[in-house]
Enzyme design. Structure first.
Site, PDB file in Angstrom:
ATOM      1  N   TRP A 350       0.894  -1.147   0.035  1.00  0.00           N
ATOM      2  CA  TRP A 350       0.157   0.110   0.040  1.00  0.00           C
ATOM      3  C   TRP A 350       1.129   1.294   0.013  1.00  0.00           C
ATOM      4  O   TRP A 350       0.432   2.254   0.263  1.00  0.00           O
ATOM      5  CB  TRP A 350      -1.009  -0.238   1.158  1.00  0.00           C
ATOM      6  CG  TRP A 350      -0.003  -0.035   2.671  1.00  0.00           C
ATOM      7  CD1 TRP A 350       1.093  -0.054   2.979  1.00  0.00           C
ATOM      8  CD2 TRP A 350      -0.929   0.780   3.828  1.00  0.00           C
ATOM      9  NE1 TRP A 350       1.159  -0.026   4.184  1.00  0.00           N
ATOM     10  CE2 TRP A 350       0.189   0.516   4.701  1.00  0.00           C
ATOM     11  CE3 TRP A 350      -2.147   1.186   4.060  1.00  0.00           C
ATOM     12  CZ2 TRP A 350      -0.020   1.070   6.068  1.00  0.00           C
ATOM     13  CZ3 TRP A 350      -2.260   1.732   5.125  1.00  0.00           C
ATOM     14  CH2 TRP A 350      -1.324   1.580   6.268  1.00  0.00           C
ATOM     15  N   ASP A 351       2.008   0.965  -0.331  1.00  0.00           N
ATOM     16  CA  ASP A 351       3.092   2.320  -0.404  1.00  0.00           C
ATOM     17  C   ASP A 351       2.601   3.244  -1.222  1.00  0.00           C
ATOM     18  O   ASP A 351       3.070   4.582  -0.906  1.00  0.00           O
ATOM     19  CB  ASP A 351       4.428   1.795  -0.606  1.00  0.00           C
ATOM     20  CG  ASP A 351       4.860   0.727   0.315  1.00  0.00           C
ATOM     21  OD1 ASP A 351       6.072   0.779   1.020  1.00  0.00           O
ATOM     22  OD2 ASP A 351       4.373  -0.237   0.225  1.00  0.00           O
ATOM     23  N   GLU A 489      -0.764  -5.112  11.749  1.00  0.00           N
ATOM     24  CA  GLU A 489      -0.091  -6.360  11.389  1.00  0.00           C
ATOM     25  C   GLU A 489       0.283  -7.468  12.413  1.00  0.00           C
ATOM     26  O   GLU A 489       0.105  -8.483  12.440  1.00  0.00           O
ATOM     27  CB  GLU A 489       1.070  -6.015  10.727  1.00  0.00           C
ATOM     28  CG  GLU A 489       0.997  -5.622   9.347  1.00  0.00           C
ATOM     29  CD  GLU A 489       2.012  -5.915   8.288  1.00  0.00           C
ATOM     30  OE1 GLU A 489       2.212  -6.118   7.345  1.00  0.00           O
ATOM     31  OE2 GLU A 489       3.353  -5.404   8.781  1.00  0.00           O
ATOM     32  N   LYS A 610       2.593  -2.416  16.295  1.00  0.00           N
ATOM     33  CA  LYS A 610       3.847  -2.282  15.464  1.00  0.00           C
ATOM     34  C   LYS A 610       3.620  -0.840  15.027  1.00  0.00           C
ATOM     35  O   LYS A 610       4.876  -0.106  15.028  1.00  0.00           O
ATOM     36  CB  LYS A 610       3.919  -3.685  14.252  1.00  0.00           C
ATOM     37  CG  LYS A 610       5.090  -3.247  13.316  1.00  0.00           C
ATOM     38  CD  LYS A 610       4.606  -4.348  12.427  1.00  0.00           C
ATOM     39  CE  LYS A 610       5.728  -4.316  11.264  1.00  0.00           C
ATOM     40  NZ  LYS A 610       5.545  -5.194  10.028  1.00  0.00           N
ATOM     41  N   GLN A 611       2.563  -0.526  14.489  1.00  0.00           N
ATOM     42  CA  GLN A 611       2.217   1.002  14.261  1.00  0.00           C
ATOM     43  C   GLN A 611       0.837   0.952  14.720  1.00  0.00           C
ATOM     44  O   GLN A 611       0.108   0.234  14.532  1.00  0.00           O
ATOM     45  CB  GLN A 611       2.693   1.279  12.854  1.00  0.00           C
ATOM     46  CG  GLN A 611       1.635   0.396  11.944  1.00  0.00           C
ATOM     47  CD  GLN A 611       1.862   0.677  10.452  1.00  0.00           C
ATOM     48  OE1 GLN A 611       2.602   1.650   9.909  1.00  0.00           O
ATOM     49  NE2 GLN A 611       1.250  -0.102   9.494  1.00  0.00           N
TER      50      GLN A 611
END
Length: 796
Positions: A350-351, A489, A610-611
């Site tokens: 999804w960058d 994630e 993680k984020q």
């Protein structure tokens, strides 16, 4: 060491060499070559590689009793080897010689990598050399390399060899090395005078690749050629004495069978090489092309000398080496690790969500071309949705050649050596990112033709998928989305079902509600005839649109009892982590999932992120737009709720994602500017400052983090947004950043924007047309071509 336009590594550090190779990559959007020693062999210290955008191959392995397939971006035949030896001795490298001096310098302005070295062999003879290389930004199929070698303290024979090596495989990621990596077959070699050629075919995808080179020297000595089954070389022997310099120049050509406008790669490569100019002329054209790119893309920040300006330019440089105007002619997306290595197997995630804001405001035609990668794979997304029992289009978390799901289903934990089930493919939110980028492109550019021909169809089909994914919960009288994974994630399920997804991920549910509203707006924006065509083709009925409207009002969003937005339903019931214990024991705790698994625990049991994907809402949606979406859902969003939500996740995030600093900076800009600035510095230096011991940059740069750090400067701290044909600014500019100057392309106008603590200045280039409507600090002005507008900061 960096200044504003140059990055330099001094000394030779075998343990850091692979990271330096990634950071010293030269590329042009069509292909890129890592900054490895010319002639190095893959191993613990080196990972030479050249990667061609969009060229994938699929191989099969048996892993832990299961058959797995992995599609990878293919490492091409190595065009780079240009090596030297003394008399009959071995080919000199920093690994088999005494390294007296070794410097790598990347010139960002010109796109040239220069390596200077002095090596001493076992008999005390010193060879000094300067090598330069570049991947042409003027002609995407060509590359140039030169090597000047000097004998310092000896007389004898200097041997030089130029090679194209087909003795390569994908081995750039240690945890993948036990899996199949031999992607090339049917390798052919050819030698004709000064021209070397290696051609090969990918085993499964059957793409043919041709790499050719021409090497010339300033002397009249003759090259002697040799061939093997997979490689071809030429060797030159020159008699030298102390102080005599010998220079050789190499031009390479690379083509593939997927390229547009060619009949056959070998013929194309040889023809291009025959017509190619010499090194110096090719370099001049390359430097000119880079200078033109920098006029569009440079972001000038006159901050204190802490390296930010240089890091920003490095990040822009690698962005443009990964996706450049040359991508307009190829079918390729935005690879998460650029074209700089083999991590994530070169897949598309999804960058683009973080990349396109930088591109669209400078090279909108490039964004348009890259968005077509997603539109071409709409049929695959529709098949995936249908096979899963849903309507619309379900885009894959990891995409490669044809748009099927490429996510791995088993994950190797390097800390424990165990393979574990990987359920990150459940990140359905990737479709939201695809649709979001389509709409943002249209909003920014006003490209209604793209919306009519491509964008609206994708937006509607993704909206249809999420409407199908949502289920009515009678007890709540709301709609819920179950069994997904958010951007975080770490949480792929609950402790009792760790790989089955989580329910009501706040980010997914809110953005789904946003998208369903945008889909209706996209339809309304189409000409009546096109709207009629599309609704007929898609079988879109009024009751379906009514259902979408209902979802924008009744989607469930989870909250903690204290009003904090919950990352997902049940997140607040998970165990708290003993953060001091793990920081003291491990130091680097970014990959808490691996640490916990190695200890016999599961990260899904803990409130550790993680984020923090809830904070992604603040990144994607301007504050007022987020308020409007939440208000429509019946969840009034106060400043206090936002503040407490940001604080809550800040203490529970290990920042295992390179994007985490970007998202946190965005969330903190209006709440804690100094803390936001700290995260900005971390984001800008995410690859350059990565510790050697824990770095994954060696496997490829983090493209979204590089682009996202630039976006923090251009949009977050300036408050730049576009909606309803108005260019809006809401600066929160820290005085510590000095003055920002940058060019922007908005609609058909080129603007120069200056932001500082004193306010905003926008200038429109000379031209014709109505002009640009700009709003800042509550005041709106129409700036006509040639005009400049100034908005002083309140209180300044």
């Amino acid at each position: 060491m960096m200044n504003d336009w140059r990055m330099r590594f001094t000394g030779y550090d075998p343990l850091d060499e692979r990271r330096r190779e990634a950071l010293c990559t030269v590329g042009n959007g069509y292909f890129a070559t890592r900054g490895a020693w010319a002639g190095s062999v893959a191993g613990d210290h080196h990972s030479p590689g050249t990667y061609l955008a969009g060229y994938y191959n699929r191989l099969t392995d048996e892993v832990d009793g299961r058959t797995v397939q992995n599609e990878s971006l293919v490492n091409l035949p190595d065009w780079l080897p240009l090596t030297v030896a003394v008399n009959d001795g071995p080919w000199l490298t920093p690994d088999n010689s005494d390294v007296l001096e070794h410097t790598e310098e990347l010139d960002l302005r010109r796109g040239v990598l220069t390596r200077s070295f002095r090596l001493r062999d076992a008999d005390g003879r010193v060879v000094a050399g300067v090598e330069r290389r570049f991947a042409s930004m003027a002609d995407p199929h060509l590359a140039g390399q030169s090597l000047t070698v000097t004998a310092e303290n000896w007389t004898g024979q200097l041997r030089l060899a130029t090679t194209i090596s087909g003795e390569i495989r994908n081995s750039g990621v240690e945890r993948y090395r036990k899996l199949s990596g031999d992607h090339l077959t049917d390798i052919e070699t050819n030698l004709q005078g000064e021209t070397l050629l290696v051609a090969a075919t990918t085993r499964q995808s059957r793409s043919k690749i041709a790499v050719a080179s021409r090497t010339v020297a300033g002397s009249n000595d003759k090259w002697r050629g040799s061939r093997s089954a997979k490689s071809v070389s030429s060797e030159l022997v020159v008699t030298v004495s102390p102080g005599r310099a010998v220079t050789v120049e190499k031009v390479a050509a690379i083509y593939g069978s997927r390229d547009a406008g060619i009949s056959e790669p070998v013929t194309a490569a040889l023809t291009a090489l025959d017509a190619a100019p010499g090194f110096d002329e090719l370099l001049d054209a390359h430097v000119l092309a880079w200078s033109q790119l920098w006029r569009r893309f440079d972001v000038d920040v006159t901050e204190p000398a802490d390296g930010m300006q240089a890091a920003v330019r490095l990040n822009l440089f690698h962005l443009l080496q990964s996706v450049s105007p040359h991508c307009a002619n190829i079918d390729a997306g935005v690879p998460a690790r650029g074209l700089h290595g083999e991590a994530y197997r070169g897949h598309i995630f999804w960058d683009e969500l973080f990349v396109f804001p930088v591109l669209t405001l400078r090279a909108p035609a490039l964004t348009r071309a890259l968005l077509l990668y997603r539109h071409r794979r709409l049929p695959a997304a529709r098949r995936a949705a249908r096979e899963a029992g849903f309507r619309g289009a379900m885009y894959p978390w990891q995409s490669g050649s044809d748009g099927r799901e490429e996510s791995q289903r088993l994950h190797l934990n390097p800390l424990s050596g165990r393979w574990t089930e990987d359920a990150t493919f459940r990140q359905r939110h990737v479709g939201l990112a695809v649709a979001y980028t389509m709409w943002q492109y249209v909003e920014t550019t006003g490209d209604r033709e793209f919306l009519a021909d491509h964008g609206a169809e994708v937006i509607i089909e993704v909206a249809r998928f999420f409407a199908s994914l949502a289920r009515y919960d009678k007890a709540r009288d709301r709609y819920v989305i179950r069994g997904v994974v958010g951007p975080d994630e770490f949480h792929t399920g609950y402790p009792d079902r760790p790989a089955e997804g989580i329910d009501n991920n706040a980010y997914t549910n809110v953005m789904a509600a946003w998208l369903l509203g945008i889909a209706a707006r996209a339809l309304e924006a189409l000409p009546v005839w096109r709207r009629s065509e599309l609704t007929e083709a898609l079988g879109l009925q009024p009751q379906e649109l009514n259902h979408w409207d209902d979802l924008t009002r009744r989607m469930f969003v989870p909250f903690h009892d204290d009003g904090v937005i919950s990352q997902f339903e049940g997140y607040g019931d998970l165990a708290e982590l003993d953060w001091p214990h793990y920081r003291d024991r491990y130091g680097d705790i970014r990959r808490m999932d691996r640490i916990l698994e190695a200890e016999g625990h599961d990260v899904t049991s803990y409130q550790v992120s993680k984020q923090a994907d809830v904070l992604m809402l603040l990144y994607l949606l301007p504050r007022q737009e987020l308020h409007d979406v939440m208000h429509r859902l019946g969840y009034p969003l106060s400043a206090d709720i936002i503040r407490r939500t940001v604080d809550y996740y800040l203490t529970r995030t290990c920042h295992g994602s390179s994007l985490s600093a970007i998202v946190h900076a965005w969330g903190l800009t209006s709440l804690a500017p100094d803390q936001a600035l700290s995260f900005l510095h971390e984001a800008v230096h995410s690859d350059l400052g990565d510790a050697v011991q824990t770095s994954t940059t060696a496997e490829g740069i983090h493209l979204a983090a590089m682009a996202g750090s630039v976006d923090l400067i251009q949009r977050c701290f300036t408050g730049l947004s576009v909606s309803r044909d108005v260019l809006r600014f809401r600066p929160r500019w820290p005085s510590g950043l000095g003055v920002l100057r940058m060019p922007l392309w908005y609609r058909e106008y080129r603007l120069t924007v200056e932001v500082s603590a004193a306010g905003l200045v926008v200038s429109v280039d000379q031209g014709s047309g109505r002009g640009v409507t700009v709003r800042c600090y509550g005041h709106t002005r129409l700036l006509r071509p040639g005009e400049t507008g100034t908005w002083p900061a309140p209180g300044s």
